[in-house]
Each structure stands twice: as C-alpha cells, then as structure tokens.
Design a protein around this motif. Structure first.
Motif, PDB file in Angstrom:
ATOM      1  N   HIS A 154      20.146  25.776  -0.916  1.00  0.00           N
ATOM      2  CA  HIS A 154      19.596  25.599  -2.266  1.00  0.00           C
ATOM      3  C   HIS A 154      20.557  24.787  -3.135  1.00  0.00           C
ATOM      4  O   HIS A 154      20.138  23.884  -3.852  1.00  0.00           O
ATOM      5  N   ARG A 165      16.757  16.986  -1.799  1.00  0.00           N
ATOM      6  CA  ARG A 165      16.652  16.819  -3.242  1.00  0.00           C
ATOM      7  C   ARG A 165      17.724  15.820  -3.664  1.00  0.00           C
ATOM      8  O   ARG A 165      18.866  15.884  -3.192  1.00  0.00           O
ATOM      9  N   PRO A 172      17.812  17.635 -11.843  1.00  0.00           N
ATOM     10  CA  PRO A 172      18.057  18.957 -12.428  1.00  0.00           C
ATOM     11  C   PRO A 172      17.560  20.042 -11.465  1.00  0.00           C
ATOM     12  O   PRO A 172      16.529  19.871 -10.810  1.00  0.00           O
ATOM     13  N   VAL A 173      18.281  21.147 -11.363  1.00  0.00           N
ATOM     14  CA  VAL A 173      17.950  22.202 -10.403  1.00  0.00           C
ATOM     15  C   VAL A 173      17.163  23.310 -11.084  1.00  0.00           C
ATOM     16  O   VAL A 173      17.581  23.840 -12.113  1.00  0.00           O
ATOM     17  N   ASP A 174      16.024  23.649 -10.494  1.00  0.00           N
ATOM     18  CA  ASP A 174      15.194  24.766 -10.942  1.00  0.00           C
ATOM     19  C   ASP A 174      15.435  25.917  -9.973  1.00  0.00           C
ATOM     20  O   ASP A 174      15.080  25.831  -8.789  1.00  0.00           O
ATOM     21  N   ALA A 175      16.020  26.999 -10.452  1.00  0.00           N
ATOM     22  CA  ALA A 175      16.360  28.135  -9.596  1.00  0.00           C
ATOM     23  C   ALA A 175      15.128  28.821  -9.018  1.00  0.00           C
ATOM     24  O   ALA A 175      15.237  29.542  -8.027  1.00  0.00           O
ATOM     25  N   GLN A 176      13.942  28.606  -9.592  1.00  0.00           N
ATOM     26  CA  GLN A 176      12.716  29.238  -9.114  1.00  0.00           C
ATOM     27  C   GLN A 176      12.137  28.551  -7.877  1.00  0.00           C
ATOM     28  O   GLN A 176      11.261  29.101  -7.218  1.00  0.00           O
ATOM     29  N   VAL A 177      12.611  27.343  -7.576  1.00  0.00           N
ATOM     30  CA  VAL A 177      12.107  26.571  -6.444  1.00  0.00           C
ATOM     31  C   VAL A 177      13.196  26.534  -5.377  1.00  0.00           C
ATOM     32  O   VAL A 177      14.313  26.081  -5.651  1.00  0.00           O
ATOM     33  N   GLY A 204      14.899  23.427  -5.141  1.00  0.00           N
ATOM     34  CA  GLY A 204      15.536  23.134  -6.414  1.00  0.00           C
ATOM     35  C   GLY A 204      14.746  22.305  -7.401  1.00  0.00           C
ATOM     36  O   GLY A 204      15.138  22.186  -8.556  1.00  0.00           O
ATOM     37  N   THR A 205      13.637  21.704  -6.984  1.00  0.00           N
ATOM     38  CA  THR A 205      12.822  20.902  -7.900  1.00  0.00           C
ATOM     39  C   THR A 205      11.413  20.728  -7.347  1.00  0.00           C
ATOM     40  O   THR A 205      11.205  20.826  -6.137  1.00  0.00           O
ATOM     41  N   ARG A 206      10.477  20.462  -8.246  1.00  0.00           N
ATOM     42  CA  ARG A 206       9.113  20.090  -7.864  1.00  0.00           C
ATOM     43  C   ARG A 206       8.836  18.640  -8.273  1.00  0.00           C
ATOM     44  O   ARG A 206       7.701  18.184  -8.213  1.00  0.00           O
ATOM     45  N   LYS A 237       2.880  20.148 -10.314  1.00  0.00           N
ATOM     46  CA  LYS A 237       3.807  20.681 -11.324  1.00  0.00           C
ATOM     47  C   LYS A 237       3.918  22.197 -11.321  1.00  0.00           C
ATOM     48  O   LYS A 237       4.960  22.748 -11.609  1.00  0.00           O
TER      49      LYS A 237
END
Length: 177
Positions: free
Chosen positions: A24, A43, A48-53, A56-58, A78
């Motif tokens: 991750h 990635r 920018p890293v999204d911790a929910q994915v 790290g990104t969509r 999205k």
C-alpha cells in the motif's frame, strides 16, 4: 489496513495457488500464479494516497495496469453514492471494457467479461482475496486471464460497497454542520 505490505497466497478452485503481493505504501500490487499471467498494478509516486483504497487511489491517470507484461487500460470509477459508482473497468471490449468488477453486496463484487458474469470476489483490502466462480451450467467459464485480472482488481480496489441509502445518508451527514 494493519500493515502496508502483504504477501498472501490464495487457493483458487480452478487456477490453484495465486499469490497477491500488495504494498500500500509504495502503491504496488503483483498477482501471480503457475496457471495465470502475472499482473502488475502501480500507483504513480506523486499521486495523493487515499487510505481507504488498497492501491492508494482511484484516479485513473495515477494508475498503470499490465497483464503478462502488456499494458491494459484501467478505469476505476470515482466511488460516491451508488454501488455501481465503485466499479472498476479494465481493458477494451464490446461494451467499452473487457472486464468490470462491480459491487453486489456489502463485501462482494462481481467480475464480468464483456457483460457476462464470471464469478464473485471478496477482498478485505489487505491483499487477501477469495473467488467463487459461477456454476459450470451457466456457460461462462473463466480463463486464466480473467482470473488474473479479477484477483488484481479485487486486491487493488477492494470489494463490496454500502447500499445506496447508507451512502446517501453518510454524504448528507458529512454536509450537516
């Protein structure tokens, strides 16, 4: 996510042992096995890293997918108010995509190949993925390529989504002062 790196083997009922390596923090995923082609999802370092994915990104522009060393188009939606908005498309096919992973319940997503359901995946977001393939009588039998892409999409983006009413309520509550 408890750690940023996971190496998880999965026992697939049709394709044997499949390993999922998810990092991750680095934004890197590798899916491999003796009976499937290797899949790499990366990635971009500047994204920018999204911790929910898990990956790290969509953001499609920040992601690269290769199957067996060949680049493949990757288009995650999205993800907002509907389960369908959490779909992930890969490749080009008759419906504008070859493979689609779309949530069908809170924890499960269905893999389609040109609109034909092949199976359902469950992933906890930590590299652990399980697949349940459709019954043989449906006429849809997954190929090794399908399995490789399905495991990669499930591991990279997770599976499942809340029902629409819950997503809408959560969005409304976010706006409440």
């Amino acid at each position: 996510m408890t750690s940023s790196y996971a190496y998880v083997p999965a026992d697939d009922p049709l394709f044997g042992t499949i390993t999922v390596e998810l990092d991750h923090a680095a934004g890197r995923l590798v899916v491999d096995g003796d009976a499937i082609p290797r899949v790499d999802v990366r990635r971009a370092a500047a994204a920018p890293v999204d911790a929910q994915v898990p990956i790290g990104t969509r953001a499609p522009e920040a992601l690269a997918l290769a199957v067996g060393g060949t680049p493949v188009a990757l288009r995650p939606a999205k993800g907002f108010l509907t389960r369908r908005s959490y779909r992930v498309d890969a490749g080009e096919g008759g419906a504008g995509y070859a493979h689609r992973l779309v949530p069908v319940s809170l924890g499960t997503s269905r893999l389609l190949h040109d609109g034909v359901p092949l199976g359902e995946f469950t992933s906890t977001g930590d590299g652990q993925v399980t697949a349940e393939w459709r019954a043989a009588g449906t006429g849809a039998r997954p190929e090794a390529y399908d399995a490789a892409v399905g495991y990669a999409l499930a591991a990279a983006f997770g599976t499942g989504a809340e029902p629409m009413w819950k997503l809408a309520l959560d969005a409304a509550l976010e706006l409440w002062p």
